[in-house]
Write an enzyme that holds these catalytic residues in place. Structure first.
Site, short mmCIF file in Angstrom:
data_model
loop_
_atom_site.label_atom_id
_atom_site.label_comp_id
_atom_site.label_asym_id
_atom_site.label_seq_id
_atom_site.Cartn_x
_atom_site.Cartn_y
_atom_site.Cartn_z
N CYS A 6 -16.68 6.13 32.92
CA CYS A 6 -16.26 5.41 34.12
C CYS A 6 -14.97 6.05 34.61
CB CYS A 6 -16.09 3.93 33.82
SG CYS A 6 -14.87 3.57 32.53
N ARG A 22 -16.84 6.07 44.63
CA ARG A 22 -16.00 6.89 43.77
C ARG A 22 -16.82 8.02 43.15
NH1 ARG A 22 -12.33 3.74 39.65
NH2 ARG A 22 -11.36 5.80 39.52
#
Length: 279
Positions: free
Chosen positions: A235, A177
């Protein structure tokens, strides 16, 4: 504030003490955000179920991110609903990587409430052959604690962008990611330009417990963190970054959490997105 972690054996002893802690079960995971059914199948005795999406987050616009913090007065009412009064300690746990529990720990600590995390979560409790209690749990009488807010360092979106260029900003998501190879949730892939990838899952040992403080410190130093420089973290939505905040705290750092994280950044088209393995 007490040490952030408590073992299963220590928690069992505390629950038998004259003034036991308030126990919160933050059963949440990306593929099963509503953990109430799992909670009712079995939880630590006296625990109350906490909904991360409803109790530990607000519901704002996409440009606020997926898990923005609730307003301080709203969170204060939630804490008192859990039965917290002055002098109480809260122990939090979950059953998935300590992400949800760390979010509760961070918010409680930020609000001035002594909080600890069950190291290893529900698995550690089970491994110690300690009893589980089925059912919906027993609500406590409302507490009277005075709740503050803003005691822990935070970054807004502009501060996160600036820190990526002047200090250390850690992106604690999975490498794929971070690189932008895939983005299953948010509208754009990639990372904040200048951010360094340091997956927070690597702070856990194979049994789900946190690595020893010296190993955690070595991890973050190797990623570029320095005691004399600010360390920011983000995050996807601000949940697993709370886990990184706890790991950094155990390692002796004072991290600043970008609560909006990538889910906020990705919803601002004017913000650039970097791709690839380099910051």
């Amino acid at each position: 504030m007490p040490h952030p972690l408590v073992t299963a054996a220590e928690l069992a002893a505390l629950l038998d003490a004259e003034a036991p802690p308030i126990v919160l079960d933050v059963r949440w995971r990306l593929d099963a955000p509503d953990g109430r059914a799992a909670f009712e199948q079995g939880h630590v005795p006296s625990a109350q179920y906490v909904s991360l999406d409803d109790d530990l987050a607000a519901h704002g616009a996409p440009t606020d991110g997926r898990h923005p913090l609730p307003a301080p007065d709203v969170f204060a009412e939630t804490v008192r609903r859990w039965g917290v009064s002055e002098g109480d300690t809260v122990v939090v746990y979950d059953d998935w990587l300590t992400y949800g529990a760390a979010r509760a720990w961070w918010m409680l600590t930020d609000a001035g409430i002594p909080a600890r995390v069950l190291d290893g979560g529900l698995a550690a409790w089970r491994d110690a052959a300690l009893p589980l209690e089925p059912g919906p749990g027993t609500p406590r009488a409302p507490g009277t604690v005075t709740v503050t807010s803003g005691l822990l360092p935070q970054l807004d979106i502009d501060e996160a962008a600036a820190l990526a260029g002047t200090g250390i900003l850690l992106d604690v998501r999975a490498p794929e990611r971070y690189r932008g190879d895939t983005e299953p949730i948010d509208p754009r892939a990639g990372h904040i330009p200048g951010a360094i990838n340091s997956p927070t899952v690597d702070s856990n040992a194979a049994d789900g417990r946190f690595l020893p403080p010296e190993e955690l410190r070595a991890r973050f130093v190797s990623a570029g963190a320095r005691a004399d420089e600010p360390v920011g973290i983000y995050c996807g939505s601000g949940v697993s970054a709370s886990h990184a905040a706890l790991a950094l705290t155990l390692a002796g750092f004072t991290p600043a959490l970008f609560v909006g994280s990538w889910s906020q950044w990705a919803n601002h088209p004017d913000r650039p997105a970097a791709v690839g393995a380099r910051p």
